[in-house]
Design a protein around this motif. Structure first.
Motif, PDB file in Angstrom:
ATOM      1  N   LEU A   1      42.079  32.940  40.032  1.00 15.06           N
ATOM      2  CA  LEU A   1      41.640  33.939  41.003  1.00 15.06           C
ATOM      3  C   LEU A   1      42.730  34.984  41.241  1.00 15.06           C
ATOM      4  CD1 LEU A   1      39.542  34.884  43.139  1.00 15.06           C
ATOM      5  CD2 LEU A   1      40.701  33.362  44.749  1.00 15.06           C
ATOM      6  N   ILE A   2      43.962  34.539  41.415  1.00 16.42           N
ATOM      7  CA  ILE A   2      45.087  35.459  41.637  1.00 16.42           C
ATOM      8  C   ILE A   2      45.251  36.380  40.428  1.00 16.42           C
ATOM      9  CG2 ILE A   2      47.605  35.601  41.923  1.00 16.42           C
ATOM     10  CD1 ILE A   2      46.075  34.652  44.432  1.00 16.42           C
ATOM     11  N   ASN A   3      45.183  35.823  39.226  1.00 22.78           N
ATOM     12  CA  ASN A   3      45.287  36.647  38.019  1.00 22.78           C
ATOM     13  C   ASN A   3      44.189  37.709  37.995  1.00 22.78           C
ATOM     14  OD1 ASN A   3      47.369  35.938  35.765  1.00 22.78           O
ATOM     15  ND2 ASN A   3      46.838  34.007  36.753  1.00 22.78           N
ATOM     16  N   GLY A   4      42.980  37.310  38.315  1.00 27.17           N
ATOM     17  CA  GLY A   4      41.871  38.260  38.336  1.00 27.17           C
ATOM     18  C   GLY A   4      42.082  39.373  39.348  1.00 27.17           C
ATOM     19  N   ILE A   5      42.509  39.009  40.543  1.00 24.17           N
ATOM     20  CA  ILE A   5      42.745  40.007  41.596  1.00 24.17           C
ATOM     21  C   ILE A   5      43.845  40.978  41.177  1.00 24.17           C
ATOM     22  CG2 ILE A   5      43.662  40.345  43.939  1.00 24.17           C
ATOM     23  CD1 ILE A   5      42.235  37.669  44.678  1.00 24.17           C
ATOM     24  N   VAL A   6      44.984  40.439  40.760  1.00 21.65           N
ATOM     25  CA  VAL A   6      46.145  41.296  40.450  1.00 21.65           C
ATOM     26  C   VAL A   6      45.898  42.141  39.203  1.00 21.65           C
ATOM     27  CG1 VAL A   6      48.601  41.310  39.868  1.00 21.65           C
ATOM     28  CG2 VAL A   6      47.756  39.767  41.638  1.00 21.65           C
ATOM     29  N   LEU A   7      45.324  41.544  38.169  1.00 19.91           N
ATOM     30  CA  LEU A   7      45.070  42.327  36.956  1.00 19.91           C
ATOM     31  C   LEU A   7      44.035  43.424  37.192  1.00 19.91           C
ATOM     32  CD1 LEU A   7      45.192  39.568  34.207  1.00 19.91           C
ATOM     33  CD2 LEU A   7      46.909  41.327  34.691  1.00 19.91           C
ATOM     34  N   THR A   8      43.005  43.120  37.956  1.00 22.62           N
ATOM     35  CA  THR A   8      41.992  44.133  38.259  1.00 22.62           C
ATOM     36  C   THR A   8      42.586  45.246  39.119  1.00 22.62           C
ATOM     37  OG1 THR A   8      40.225  42.487  38.122  1.00 22.62           O
ATOM     38  CG2 THR A   8      39.723  44.539  39.297  1.00 22.62           C
ATOM     39  N   ALA A   9      43.272  44.852  40.192  1.00 20.47           N
ATOM     40  CA  ALA A   9      43.885  45.864  41.061  1.00 20.47           C
ATOM     41  C   ALA A   9      44.952  46.646  40.306  1.00 20.47           C
ATOM     42  CB  ALA A   9      44.495  45.195  42.295  1.00 20.47           C
ATOM     43  N   GLY A  10      45.762  45.954  39.519  1.00 17.37           N
ATOM     44  CA  GLY A  10      46.797  46.620  38.739  1.00 17.37           C
ATOM     45  C   GLY A  10      46.224  47.625  37.758  1.00 17.37           C
ATOM     46  N   PHE A  11      45.095  47.292  37.174  1.00 19.41           N
ATOM     47  CA  PHE A  11      44.421  48.228  36.268  1.00 19.41           C
ATOM     48  C   PHE A  11      43.916  49.440  37.044  1.00 19.41           C
ATOM     49  CE2 PHE A  11      40.458  49.738  34.312  1.00 19.41           C
ATOM     50  CZ  PHE A  11      40.971  50.202  33.112  1.00 19.41           C
ATOM     51  N   CYS A  12      43.250  49.180  38.162  1.00 21.34           N
ATOM     52  CA  CYS A  12      42.709  50.280  38.974  1.00 21.34           C
ATOM     53  C   CYS A  12      43.814  51.186  39.522  1.00 21.34           C
ATOM     54  CB  CYS A  12      41.881  49.724  40.132  1.00 21.34           C
ATOM     55  SG  CYS A  12      40.362  48.902  39.616  1.00 21.34           S
ATOM     56  N   PHE A  13      44.945  50.579  39.902  1.00 23.15           N
ATOM     57  CA  PHE A  13      46.061  51.343  40.473  1.00 23.15           C
ATOM     58  C   PHE A  13      47.039  51.843  39.417  1.00 23.15           C
ATOM     59  CE2 PHE A  13      45.507  48.474  44.423  1.00 23.15           C
ATOM     60  CZ  PHE A  13      44.572  49.336  44.967  1.00 23.15           C
ATOM     61  N   GLU A  14      46.733  51.548  38.143  1.00 20.08           N
ATOM     62  CA  GLU A  14      47.570  51.963  37.013  1.00 20.08           C
ATOM     63  C   GLU A  14      48.993  51.412  37.095  1.00 20.08           C
ATOM     64  OE1 GLU A  14      47.231  56.237  36.849  1.00 20.08           O
ATOM     65  OE2 GLU A  14      45.110  56.146  36.323  1.00 20.08           O
ATOM     66  N   TRP A  15      49.097  50.126  37.438  1.00 22.70           N
ATOM     67  CA  TRP A  15      50.400  49.465  37.482  1.00 22.70           C
ATOM     68  C   TRP A  15      50.873  49.085  36.081  1.00 22.70           C
ATOM     69  CZ3 TRP A  15      49.443  45.394  41.911  1.00 22.70           C
ATOM     70  CH2 TRP A  15      49.390  46.064  43.135  1.00 22.70           C
ATOM     71  N   TYR A  16      49.938  48.961  35.177  1.00 20.52           N
ATOM     72  CA  TYR A  16      50.261  48.586  33.797  1.00 20.52           C
ATOM     73  C   TYR A  16      49.251  49.251  32.870  1.00 20.52           C
ATOM     74  CZ  TYR A  16      46.387  45.255  33.989  1.00 20.52           C
ATOM     75  OH  TYR A  16      45.147  44.681  34.099  1.00 20.52           O
ATOM     76  N   ARG A  17      49.576  49.222  31.579  1.00 25.02           N
ATOM     77  CA  ARG A  17      48.691  49.821  30.577  1.00 25.02           C
ATOM     78  C   ARG A  17      48.008  48.707  29.787  1.00 25.02           C
ATOM     79  NH1 ARG A  17      52.471  53.318  27.281  1.00 25.02           N
ATOM     80  NH2 ARG A  17      50.789  52.978  25.784  1.00 25.02           N
ATOM     81  N   VAL A  18      46.689  48.712  29.800  1.00 29.30           N
ATOM     82  CA  VAL A  18      45.913  47.696  29.096  1.00 29.30           C
ATOM     83  C   VAL A  18      46.127  47.786  27.589  1.00 29.30           C
ATOM     84  CG1 VAL A  18      43.570  46.846  28.648  1.00 29.30           C
ATOM     85  CG2 VAL A  18      44.179  47.656  30.907  1.00 29.30           C
ATOM     86  N   ASP A  19      46.347  48.985  27.079  1.00 25.65           N
ATOM     87  CA  ASP A  19      46.515  49.169  25.639  1.00 25.65           C
ATOM     88  C   ASP A  19      47.914  48.786  25.150  1.00 25.65           C
ATOM     89  OD1 ASP A  19      47.628  51.327  27.021  1.00 25.65           O
ATOM     90  OD2 ASP A  19      47.285  52.722  25.369  1.00 25.65           O
ATOM     91  N   HIS A  20      48.791  48.409  26.051  1.00 25.83           N
ATOM     92  CA  HIS A  20      50.148  48.013  25.688  1.00 25.83           C
ATOM     93  C   HIS A  20      50.319  46.524  25.989  1.00 25.83           C
ATOM     94  CE1 HIS A  20      54.617  47.910  26.140  1.00 25.83           C
ATOM     95  NE2 HIS A  20      54.494  48.589  25.001  1.00 25.83           N
TER      96      HIS A  20
END
Length: 142
Positions: A78-97
């Protein structure tokens, strides 16, 4: 009231760890001159959502080992899902990298481990203190 205090403790620990992680990333790994002010809203919001995941643990009873293991794994997912989703939306990391995603997953695991260890240690200390008070109470009764 006990659940609210527990949530606030978890929220505080998660937020502190995330702030330290952001400081590390923005000064050591990928030095930046300034961080966007919006991150000061993003961090507590994501920390709050992650803290709500702690409600998966019962505070009013002791769980068996298997049940607790299932809850921990479910909470971690659940934590992974929350952080990865929010991080993607907030552009904390690049999915293509791939390296960026790996760093996010490593950070999540590290913070989850630290917060869990601190939480379990506090629970053990509270249990010890309660047992001591109970022993004192029983000795006074006798």
């Amino acid at each position: 009231m006990r659940k609210i205090r527990y949530l606030f403790e978890i929220f505080s620990m998660v937020t502190a760890c995330v702030v330290i992680a952001v400081a590390f990333f923005t000064t050591v790994l990928e030095s930046v001159a300034a961080v966007e002010p919006v991150i000061f809203w993003q961090i507590p919001c994501v920390s709050f959502l992650c803290s709500l995941g702690c409600l998966i643990y019962p505070l009013d009873r002791v769980s068996g080992k298997r049940e607790m293991a299932i809850r921990i794994v479910a909470h971690y997912i659940l934590i992974n899902g929350i952080v990865l989703t929010a991080g993607f939306c907030f552009e904390w990391y690049r999915v293509d990298h791939l390296g960026s995603v790996a760093v996010m997953l490593l950070t999540i695991a590290l913070i989850f481990g630290i917060v869990s260890a601190l939480s379990w240690r506090k629970a053990a200390m509270d249990a010890k203190r309660m047992n001591e008070k109970l022993r004192e109470f029983q000795q006074k009764k006798e």
